[in-house]
Write an enzyme that holds these catalytic residues in place. Structure first.
Site, mmCIF file in Angstrom:
data_model
loop_
_atom_site.group_PDB
_atom_site.id
_atom_site.type_symbol
_atom_site.label_atom_id
_atom_site.label_comp_id
_atom_site.label_asym_id
_atom_site.label_seq_id
_atom_site.Cartn_x
_atom_site.Cartn_y
_atom_site.Cartn_z
ATOM 1 N N ASP A 223 11.392 -1.907 3.837
ATOM 2 C CA ASP A 223 9.993 -2.085 3.480
ATOM 3 C C ASP A 223 9.737 -3.544 3.097
ATOM 4 O OD1 ASP A 223 9.617 0.644 3.793
ATOM 5 O OD2 ASP A 223 9.937 1.074 1.671
ATOM 6 N N LYS A 224 8.509 -3.967 3.263
ATOM 7 C CA LYS A 224 8.137 -5.360 2.990
ATOM 8 C C LYS A 224 8.596 -5.820 1.614
ATOM 9 C CE LYS A 224 4.115 -8.403 2.516
ATOM 10 N NZ LYS A 224 2.630 -8.483 2.536
#
Length: 322
Positions: free
Chosen positions: A145-146
């Site tokens: 995830d970012k």
């Protein structure tokens, strides 16, 4: 664009697969490509059974030898702009590398966000990467995830990509994350076994879905405890979207700083600690090398923003014990 090279993939049909259509058989074994893409390979005569050309309707038989001339790695010339972004490489050989992704960086371009991603950086530093998942995901075998930092494996060629994907599917690659979560634990170890699916109410979120979810398993172990939070080692046995965050939130131990799945208490503590993202870091990868068979263990230290949070918590905990 330079001329594509090709690699030859070979498969021997086992008894359990006998009777399957060849396109279905190959689609299950050549990862990250569609069945229609496989059908295109077959129609061009690039798939042979016992040295004979077949069509997509051919039903395979036990001990059939299938050879596929498959597009190999190539020097990439794409609409995805290579960018001079520093990479933190913790392991590299002729087949793959392990890179530490910073929090705030997307793993690969998505829709309008096609700059400043890990792929943009990889395209600048490497002429040859796997392209099985398309140029937008050059080299990418799995993702983070970012706002999760830490280790990612990158494949340099399609055969290594295929072998790594197979290892992930068979759960032969152990991933360990460091996670700071809200609340106290009565047990030091635990396991969450609950299916995860996309939320019907919010398409950006995943949730526990008994009827529509995919099987998901997350193991955790308490490493350090503070007043109202705990530092965990977390090992997901499956690789569902947002899996760790969803499972820990469901058992009422959300990840500190998680804006999507956190609760009021976890978000308040993140603000007190000055944490701008979720406290989740992919700290270790363990696997047998897909080509050489060598045992590989790669570790990545916690970044400074997470270490600063732990220093504050340890200081508070020590003071309150006096």
């Amino acid at each position: 664009m330079s001329k594509k090279s090709e690699i030859v993939l070979r498969f021997v049909v086992d008894d359990g697969s006998s009777g399957q259509r060849i396109d279905k058989f190959l689609a299950a074994r050549i990862k990250d490509v569609s069945r229609s893409y496989i059908q295109g390979i077959i129609s061009r005569g690039k798939a042979r059974v016992n040295s004979e050309s077949v069509n997509k309707h051919y039903n395979v038989s036990e001990k059939d030898l299938i050879t596929v001339e498959y597009p190999g790695e190539r020097k990439l010339n794409t609409s995805i702009e290579p960018q001079k972004i520093d990479l933190k490489i913790l392991y590299e050989d002729g087949y793959l590398l392990a890179v530490s992704k910073e929090a705030g960086m997307l793993t690969h371009p998505v829709r309008v966000f096609n700059k400043d991603t890990l792929v943009n950086a990889l395209l600048y530093h490497y002429d040859k990467l796997s392209n099985m998942s398309g140029v937008e995901r050059s080299g990418i075998v799995h993702r983070l995830d970012k706002d999760t930092s830490g280790l990612l494996i990158v494949a340099k060629d399609n055969n290594t990509h295929r072998l790594l994907s197979d290892k992930f599917k068979k759960r032969e690659i152990k991933k360990t994350y460091a996670a700071l979560v809200w609340g106290k634990f009565f047990e030091k170890k635990g396991e969450v076994i609950l299916p995860i699916g996309r939320s019907r109410l919010d398409r950006k979120k995943m949730n526990i879905s008994i009827d529509r979810g995919r099987d998901s398993v997350t193991r955790f172990e308490v490493r350090e405890e503070f007043e109202s939070s705990a530092l965990l080692d977390v090992s997901p046995k499956t690789g569902r979207t947002h899996q760790i965050r969803v499972h820990l939130s469901y058992i009422e131990h959300p990840v500190i700083g998680d804006s999507l799945y956190g609760n009021r208490n976890s978000k308040k503590l993140a603000k007190e600690l000055g944490l701008k993202r979720q406290f989740l870091h992919a700290k270790m990868l363990e696997f047998d090398h897909p080509v050489t068979g060598k045992k590989i263990i790669i570790k990545d230290k916690l970044p400074d923003d997470l270490l600063d949070c732990l220093k504050i918590l340890r200081r508070r905990f020590k003071m309150n014990k006096k």
